[in-house]
Write a protein that holds these residues in place. Structure first.
Motif, short mmCIF file in Angstrom:
data_model
loop_
_atom_site.label_atom_id
_atom_site.label_comp_id
_atom_site.label_asym_id
_atom_site.label_seq_id
_atom_site.Cartn_x
_atom_site.Cartn_y
_atom_site.Cartn_z
N ARG A 84 -7.11 -3.23 2.76
CA ARG A 84 -6.47 -4.00 2.04
C ARG A 84 -5.90 -3.99 0.35
O ARG A 84 -7.30 -2.86 0.20
CB ARG A 84 -7.57 -5.00 1.87
CG ARG A 84 -7.63 -5.44 3.38
CD ARG A 84 -8.50 -7.01 3.24
NE ARG A 84 -8.23 -8.12 2.13
CZ ARG A 84 -9.28 -8.75 1.82
NH1 ARG A 84 -9.92 -8.93 1.85
NH2 ARG A 84 -8.54 -9.87 0.72
N SER B 249 -5.90 -5.47 -2.21
CA SER B 249 -7.17 -6.00 -3.00
C SER B 249 -8.65 -4.99 -3.05
O SER B 249 -8.78 -4.77 -4.42
CB SER B 249 -7.36 -7.37 -2.63
OG SER B 249 -8.16 -6.95 -1.39
N ASN B 250 -8.73 -4.61 -1.81
CA ASN B 250 -9.40 -2.90 -1.99
C ASN B 250 -9.38 -2.33 -2.65
O ASN B 250 -10.16 -1.55 -3.78
CB ASN B 250 -10.58 -2.66 -0.65
CG ASN B 250 -10.94 -4.67 -0.52
OD1 ASN B 250 -11.57 -5.62 -0.59
ND2 ASN B 250 -10.83 -4.75 1.31
N LYS C 135 1.01 -1.28 0.10
CA LYS C 135 -0.19 -0.29 -0.12
C LYS C 135 0.38 1.21 -0.27
O LYS C 135 0.82 2.33 -0.81
CB LYS C 135 -1.05 0.55 1.03
CG LYS C 135 -1.62 1.23 1.44
CD LYS C 135 -2.97 1.52 2.54
CE LYS C 135 -3.71 2.71 2.31
NZ LYS C 135 -4.17 2.18 3.37
N ASP D 76 -3.92 -10.91 -6.26
CA ASP D 76 -5.80 -11.29 -4.93
C ASP D 76 -5.82 -12.90 -5.98
O ASP D 76 -6.13 -13.57 -5.06
CB ASP D 76 -6.12 -10.74 -5.55
CG ASP D 76 -6.13 -8.86 -5.37
OD1 ASP D 76 -5.51 -9.24 -4.09
OD2 ASP D 76 -6.15 -8.24 -5.82
N THR E 41 -11.00 4.87 -1.68
CA THR E 41 -9.28 3.53 -1.91
C THR E 41 -8.17 3.95 -0.81
O THR E 41 -7.77 3.65 -0.87
CB THR E 41 -9.59 4.38 -3.24
OG1 THR E 41 -10.50 4.14 -4.43
CG2 THR E 41 -8.65 3.63 -4.10
N LYS F 120 -9.72 -2.96 -6.65
CA LYS F 120 -11.21 -2.78 -6.97
C LYS F 120 -11.80 -1.69 -6.91
O LYS F 120 -12.21 -1.91 -8.24
CB LYS F 120 -11.77 -4.44 -6.52
CG LYS F 120 -11.81 -5.05 -6.22
CD LYS F 120 -12.14 -6.34 -4.86
CE LYS F 120 -11.65 -8.32 -5.38
NZ LYS F 120 -12.12 -8.38 -3.87
N LEU F 121 -11.57 -1.09 -6.86
CA LEU F 121 -12.15 0.74 -5.93
C LEU F 121 -11.57 1.06 -7.02
O LEU F 121 -12.10 1.86 -7.67
CB LEU F 121 -12.24 1.04 -5.06
CG LEU F 121 -12.83 1.11 -3.51
CD1 LEU F 121 -12.38 1.13 -2.19
CD2 LEU F 121 -14.34 1.16 -3.59
N VAL G 270 -9.16 2.12 2.50
CA VAL G 270 -8.97 0.91 3.15
C VAL G 270 -7.66 0.68 3.28
O VAL G 270 -6.87 0.95 2.82
CB VAL G 270 -9.38 0.06 1.56
CG1 VAL G 270 -10.87 0.85 1.72
CG2 VAL G 270 -9.30 0.16 0.93
#
Length: 170
Positions: A120, A122-123, A27, A166, A115, A126-127, A118
């Motif tokens: 994670r 992976s999230n 991240k 992921d 975005t 996705k966002l 978060v």
């Protein structure tokens, strides 16, 4: 050099930062690339005279930096900070609102706010997929051609990163 050409140069830089951001594993590195991406995006839109989009991208730099600092201390971003982000994004977006199309950068700003908040990765991916899909529509309409290419390449990069980080793990 005219503004359109300068905007496209920032668009090319945006392509690089955008694609790289989704290929980062941590991240921390994603956030650093997103700051660079938002700076190039803000300048791109500024030179295209798309003030609403430029403002939300400049504010996104600040959002990302604040969240980066919270993450570096292993602290969760407080809800009041997230609410502040949303309010400022709405104010920036609607203060420069000129046409219905200007709702897209506002929606993207809200998605981006979620975005970077978060935890994670992976999230985040996705966002960012939703965010980039909306920006693609906007960029085509306002003639931010380099960022249109960037959106497509970033969407592909997100799909690859989702597979690599992921789904392949599982």
């Amino acid at each position: 050099m005219n503004n359109f050409i300068i905007a496209q140069i920032f668009g090319i830089l945006g392509i690089i930062f955008s694609v790289l951001s989704m290929q980062m594993k941590t991240k921390k590195n994603i956030m650093l690339m997103l700051m660079a991406l938002n700076l190039s995006s803000a300048l791109n839109f500024l030179f295209l005279n798309s003030i609403s989009a430029s403002l939300v991208c400049f504010f996104a730099i600040l959002e990302t930096l604040i969240n980066y600092l919270y993450d570096s201390k292993n602290k969760k971003v407080p809800i009041y900070v997230i609410v502040f982000y949303i309010i400022v994004n709405l104010l920036l977006g609607f203060s420069s609102y000129k046409m219905v199309l200007d709702i897209i950068p506002i929606a993207c700003a809200i998605i981006y706010c979620l975005t970077v908040c978060v935890k994670r990765e992976s999230n985040i991916r996705k966002l960012m997929f939703s965010n980039q899909s909306l920006w693609l529509i906007y960029d085509i309409i306002v003639k931010a051609y380099m960022f249109s290419i960037s959106n497509v390449l970033t969407l592909i990069s997100i799909i690859i990163a989702i597979y690599r980080y992921d789904y392949k793990k599982k």
